[in-house]
Design an enzyme around this catalytic site. Sequence first.
Site, PDB file in Angstrom:
ATOM      1  N   GLU A 176      22.575   2.771  -6.369  1.00  0.00           N
ATOM      2  CA  GLU A 176      21.504   1.830  -6.710  1.00  0.00           C
ATOM      3  C   GLU A 176      20.965   2.116  -8.111  1.00  0.00           C
ATOM      4  O   GLU A 176      20.780   1.187  -8.920  1.00  0.00           O
ATOM      5  CB  GLU A 176      20.375   1.925  -5.689  1.00  0.00           C
ATOM      6  CG  GLU A 176      19.211   0.992  -5.990  1.00  0.00           C
ATOM      7  CD  GLU A 176      18.050   1.142  -5.008  1.00  0.00           C
ATOM      8  OE1 GLU A 176      16.966   0.595  -5.283  1.00  0.00           O
ATOM      9  OE2 GLU A 176      18.228   1.812  -3.976  1.00  0.00           O
ATOM     10  N   GLY A 223       0.773  -1.234   0.000  1.00  0.00           N
ATOM     11  CA  GLY A 223       0.000   0.000   0.000  1.00  0.00           C
ATOM     12  C   GLY A 223       0.803   1.282   0.000  1.00  0.00           C
ATOM     13  O   GLY A 223       0.239   2.358  -0.186  1.00  0.00           O
TER      14      GLY A 223
END
Length: 383
Positions: free
Chosen positions: A246, A130
């Site tokens: 990343e 969510g």
Amino acid sequence: MRRTVFNEDHEAFRETLRAFIEAEVVPVHDEWLAAGQAPREFYYKLAELGLFGITVPEEYGGAGVDTHKFEAVQYEETARAGVSFGGSGVHVNLCLPYIKMLATEEQKKRYLPKFVSGEEMWAIAMTEPGTGSDLAGMKTTAKLDGTHYILNGAKTFITGGVHADRVIVCARTAAPTAEDRRHGISLIVVDTKSEGYSVGRKLDKLGMKTSDTAELAFVDVKVPVENLLGEENKGFHYLGHNLASERWGIAYGAYAQAKAAIRFTQQYAQERVAFGKPVATFQNTKFELAACKAEVDAAEAVIDRATEALDAGELTPAEAASAKLFCTEVAHRVIDRCLQLHGGYGYMNEYPIARLYADNRVNRIVGGTSEIMKTIIAKDMGL
């Protein structure tokens, strides 16, 4: 054009890695795809090859090499062979930077030797059901109770989550403030054998089939306070610190996949006969592959420049976002066009182009969506 990003050491590593992939991965990769993960024992082989300790200081069992270029070679060689190393990329590329940056000397002595040997595999748990990219909205809590934190909550999309022995869990140790909803997040190392820790579903993904991506749940998990990484409540800042590397990794992986797609397609087009002659002799095939190569050449220039900047400690968040946006979008276009040139066979999973198509799609989502990359770049432009 001659590339200057790699030296003799990197090329020697490339030869070793290519031979390893041909002997240890290619013959069994289809079995891993069917199983939905690489076997745990495979990670010991990667450790023996030295892949887990390249940038780990020598005093903790590593090689102590301060560069991302060996990682870059790995991206290229796995893509070239149409294989992957399961969830091991998270172990090294995502988790290790946090240990090196934040761990105390005692923690490094406790964690790094087993990290390097593959005895303990690591994952990192950020995303929650969510919340998606809204990390500040996380609800997992870690409440201090004497000498332990009591961890409660759930995480999803955790790559490496099935095989992990230790997980860096992002949790709330304090409530957000009115001024900063990012305040109160901490990074805590959790032993996956802890009571109350459980692995839920191993998620069935569109691509990246050999990486074990899972849901995790924590019910009153006791975590020693000495497992806190860095300072309490500064976790969001720490997460942002490693985003450049990343995103560089995602960009490099996408570039390598696009380059491999051209290789696979050129080989297929030269062997496949249609209307009495090889598909490679058709003008459309030549033009499409030529256009794809031009795009990949441009992506190579971008990623090589980003690699040098990253190694020099000069790659800014906006530059990393730009490299990720460009390389992942190029890979999307190139791989799609290469699959089209395979015709119906391109839709068959037995062909590497089909697996590349599925694997590549996530690159425009993970590490920040393409839309978020555009937002970062626009903000850096003062817009």
